[in-house]
Design an enzyme around this catalytic site. Structure first.
Site, PDB file in Angstrom:
ATOM      1  N   SER A 203       1.080  -1.420   0.301  1.00  0.00           N
ATOM      2  CA  SER A 203       0.051  -0.011  -0.196  1.00  0.00           C
ATOM      3  C   SER A 203       0.799   1.454  -0.007  1.00  0.00           C
ATOM      4  O   SER A 203       1.690   1.316   1.048  1.00  0.00           O
ATOM      5  CB  SER A 203      -0.842   0.203   1.439  1.00  0.00           C
ATOM      6  OG  SER A 203      -2.016   1.569   1.305  1.00  0.00           O
ATOM      7  N   GLY A 240      -1.422  -0.192  -5.016  1.00  0.00           N
ATOM      8  CA  GLY A 240      -0.225   0.171  -3.962  1.00  0.00           C
ATOM      9  C   GLY A 240      -0.324   2.175  -4.745  1.00  0.00           C
ATOM     10  O   GLY A 240       1.191   2.921  -4.383  1.00  0.00           O
ATOM     11  N   PRO A 275      -6.375  -0.244  -8.284  1.00  0.00           N
ATOM     12  CA  PRO A 275      -6.196   0.689  -7.307  1.00  0.00           C
ATOM     13  C   PRO A 275      -7.326   1.572  -6.654  1.00  0.00           C
ATOM     14  O   PRO A 275      -9.088   1.035  -6.776  1.00  0.00           O
ATOM     15  CB  PRO A 275      -6.489   2.060  -8.414  1.00  0.00           C
ATOM     16  CG  PRO A 275      -7.168   1.760  -9.343  1.00  0.00           C
ATOM     17  CD  PRO A 275      -6.911   0.239  -9.727  1.00  0.00           C
ATOM     18  N   GLY A 276      -7.558   1.574  -4.851  1.00  0.00           N
ATOM     19  CA  GLY A 276      -7.566   2.038  -3.878  1.00  0.00           C
ATOM     20  C   GLY A 276      -8.296   3.690  -3.831  1.00  0.00           C
ATOM     21  O   GLY A 276      -8.585   4.166  -4.501  1.00  0.00           O
ATOM     22  N   ARG A 277      -6.939   3.312  -2.944  1.00  0.00           N
ATOM     23  CA  ARG A 277      -5.876   5.388  -2.809  1.00  0.00           C
ATOM     24  C   ARG A 277      -5.659   6.325  -3.662  1.00  0.00           C
ATOM     25  O   ARG A 277      -6.880   7.312  -4.001  1.00  0.00           O
ATOM     26  CB  ARG A 277      -4.981   5.153  -2.183  1.00  0.00           C
ATOM     27  CG  ARG A 277      -4.537   5.895  -1.598  1.00  0.00           C
ATOM     28  CD  ARG A 277      -2.933   5.993  -0.957  1.00  0.00           C
ATOM     29  NE  ARG A 277      -2.695   4.446   0.344  1.00  0.00           N
ATOM     30  CZ  ARG A 277      -3.435   5.001   1.574  1.00  0.00           C
ATOM     31  NH1 ARG A 277      -4.275   6.051   1.758  1.00  0.00           N
ATOM     32  NH2 ARG A 277      -3.752   4.030   2.595  1.00  0.00           N
ATOM     33  N   CYS A 351     -13.095   8.410  25.464  1.00  0.00           N
ATOM     34  CA  CYS A 351     -11.764   8.271  26.327  1.00  0.00           C
ATOM     35  C   CYS A 351     -10.912   7.577  26.453  1.00  0.00           C
ATOM     36  O   CYS A 351     -10.618   6.805  27.768  1.00  0.00           O
ATOM     37  CB  CYS A 351     -13.004   7.574  27.437  1.00  0.00           C
ATOM     38  SG  CYS A 351     -14.236   8.553  27.784  1.00  0.00           S
ATOM     39  N   ASP A 352     -10.377   6.510  24.919  1.00  0.00           N
ATOM     40  CA  ASP A 352      -9.304   6.439  24.856  1.00  0.00           C
ATOM     41  C   ASP A 352      -8.040   6.701  24.963  1.00  0.00           C
ATOM     42  O   ASP A 352      -7.957   7.729  24.611  1.00  0.00           O
ATOM     43  CB  ASP A 352      -9.169   5.212  23.511  1.00  0.00           C
ATOM     44  CG  ASP A 352      -8.096   4.560  23.477  1.00  0.00           C
ATOM     45  OD1 ASP A 352      -6.975   4.304  24.526  1.00  0.00           O
ATOM     46  OD2 ASP A 352      -8.667   3.497  21.799  1.00  0.00           O
ATOM     47  N   TYR A 380      -9.168   4.775   3.122  1.00  0.00           N
ATOM     48  CA  TYR A 380      -9.069   3.719   4.874  1.00  0.00           C
ATOM     49  C   TYR A 380      -9.282   4.544   5.612  1.00  0.00           C
ATOM     50  O   TYR A 380      -8.190   4.339   6.613  1.00  0.00           O
ATOM     51  CB  TYR A 380      -7.876   2.807   4.657  1.00  0.00           C
ATOM     52  CG  TYR A 380      -7.520   1.947   3.683  1.00  0.00           C
ATOM     53  CD1 TYR A 380      -8.141   0.588   3.900  1.00  0.00           C
ATOM     54  CD2 TYR A 380      -6.380   2.646   1.448  1.00  0.00           C
ATOM     55  CE1 TYR A 380      -8.071   0.082   2.621  1.00  0.00           C
ATOM     56  CE2 TYR A 380      -6.589   1.758   1.479  1.00  0.00           C
ATOM     57  CZ  TYR A 380      -7.301   0.245   1.063  1.00  0.00           C
ATOM     58  OH  TYR A 380      -7.123  -0.607  -0.099  1.00  0.00           O
TER      59      TYR A 380
END
Length: 447
Positions: A203, A240, A275-277, A351-352, A380
């Site tokens: 990625s 990628g 491709p995604g991004r 609250c984490d 993402y």
């Protein structure tokens, strides 16, 4: 895809976006969103025009390589419907993703079930609909032989970029040498139909030349396959690709086109990528609100400032915290209205104690109620979000310029003829103007 499917898709798409005049800037949209607040939930401003423009640039730069969108990167309805309408294929990783694109009318031949380790029910669905899938080990081959023996298969091999944000080769992909040959031998023994190969360099590979080496490696695998009776006709070069506004597909295209011409000059071969991004990242701008503030002191001295936003790692910024993604933050406020610059840390609303995503960032001092804007946050981000502590998910506000809307209506009338659709996109003067105006945001007051 049948014409009635495309007509319904464009109808659904136009019903879920806000149509704007062609000269409406992204900056104007952000001002409008901020003025309509305060918003309890973080806002994702989705510029559908950017998705259409990037799709068009892909087919302009790499005419041999069909685009199969990695739906896992951003599954917003407006993005998925737009790509289906444009004739794009889909990279699916689960049964739910398969069912979703099939329900849109996407033909099985335009879907790759790219999950190397599949559930039995999803394999049964793939068999029923004739969907191609992948393998990278002998156990998956035996599962496929039992549950989808007539599948068209792609051998996934490992070829890692040395400059990517996420290394996928540690989990998936066989060795390009002996292991690949052994798996092809085993597929032959099981009477399976291997029709090609695939890889994923990792990625966000900033090394574009890695695709040349990966495709070259595929030549040796193809030659061995032919020696034992397999005639490969499908090449999947994976994902990628970087998707930020300040990057483009041209530098990847140079190495991919060169490798295809050198090692696979036969243009009858089917070539696609995942491709995604690249398609979705630049199309989304995140708008977050400062809900709280505190000073971190060393004695009487203020060392830094902490800002509590309505967005954090359980909303948009998982990848900023855990994937090394460099989020670009912009203060949506005139510098004259801000305090002195201070070292700052950005916290999410939960609250984490681990819910923070940027530290030691230099920002002018802000007030509660101020707005921060983050560019290129479409990949993402929303798909990683959850309702931890009961906080709302990011709200998607999708926008589309009127000329792009008219263009998509024309696309819906072309009976899913990819050559006609591509010609329409490539010759669109409107899309060329969008590319020239792909804005890097800056704050300016509306006149």
């Amino acid at each position: 895809m049948r014409n009635e499917n495309t007509q319904q898709i464009v109808k659904n798409l136009l019903s879920r976006v806000q149509c704007l005049e062609d000269d409406t800037s992204l900056r104007h949209i952000i001002h409008r969103v901020v003025a309509s607040g305060p918003h309890d939930e973080p806002i994702h401003v989705l510029d559908v025009d950017t998705v259409v423009y990037r799709y068009t640039e892909w087919i302009r730069q790499m005419p041999r390589v069909k685009l199969y969108y990695a739906i896992k990167s951003n599954d917003a309805d407006a993005i998925v419907e737009t790509i289906a309408l444009l004739g794009g294929g889909f990279d699916c990783a689960s049964q739910a993703e398969l069912e979703r694109v099939l329900n849109l009318g996407v033909p099985p031949a335009s879907i790759i079930y790219a999950q190397p380790s599949k559930s039995v029910p999803s394999l049964q669905l793939s068999r029923a609909r004739g969907i191609r899938t992948v393998f990278d080990n002998e156990f998956e081959l035996e599962k496929i032989a039992q549950h989808h023996p007539d599948a068209e298969l792609l051998l996934r091999y490992r070829y890692d970029s040395t400059n990517s944000k996420v290394n996928l080769g540690t989990k998936f992909g066989c060795d390009v040498g002996e292991e690949a040959r052994q798996l092809l031998d085993r597929a032959r023994e099981l009477s399976l139909n291997v029709v090609g190969w695939c890889f994923n360099v990792g990625s966000m590979s900033y090394d574009a030349e890695v695709f040349y080496g990966a495709i070259r490696a595929g030549r040796a695998i193809t030659d061995y396959a032919a020696s034992i009776g397999f005639q490969f006709r499908v090449l999947d070069i994976g994902g990628g690709f970087v998707g930020n506004k300040d990057d483009n597909i041209a530098r990847y295209a140079y190495h991919i086109n060169r490798a295809l011409n050198e090692f696979f000059p036969d243009e009858s071969l089917e070539v696609f990528a995942e491709p995604g991004r690249y398609l979705c990242a630049a199309g989304v701008t995140n708008v977050a609100r400062v809900q709280g503030k505190r000073y971190f002191r060393s004695g009487p001295k203020i060392e830094s400032v902490g800002y509590y936003l309505n967005d954090g790692i359980y909303g948009t910024f998982y990848s900023t915290k855990y994937r090394g993604l460099e989020s670009k933050v912009l203060v949506w406020k005139s510098p004259s209205e801000c305090g002195p610059e201070r070292s700052s840390k950005l916290f999410g609303p939960t609250c984490d104690g681990n819910d923070w995503f940027m530290a030691n960032v230099q920002l002018p001092e802000l007030d509660i109620g101020d707005t921060l804007v983050f560019e290129s946050e479409g990949a993402y981000s929303s798909v990683h979000s959850c309702r931890f502590n009961g906080f709302p998910l990011p709200k998607v506000l999708a926008y589309l310029r009127s000329s792009t809307g008219e263009l998509l209506k024309q696309v819906s009338n072309l009976h899913a003829d990819s050559s006609l659709i591509n010609a329409l996109l490539l010759n669109s003067e409107h899309l060329k103007l969008i590319g020239n105006k792909l804005e890097v945001l800056s704050f300016e007051r509306e006149q």
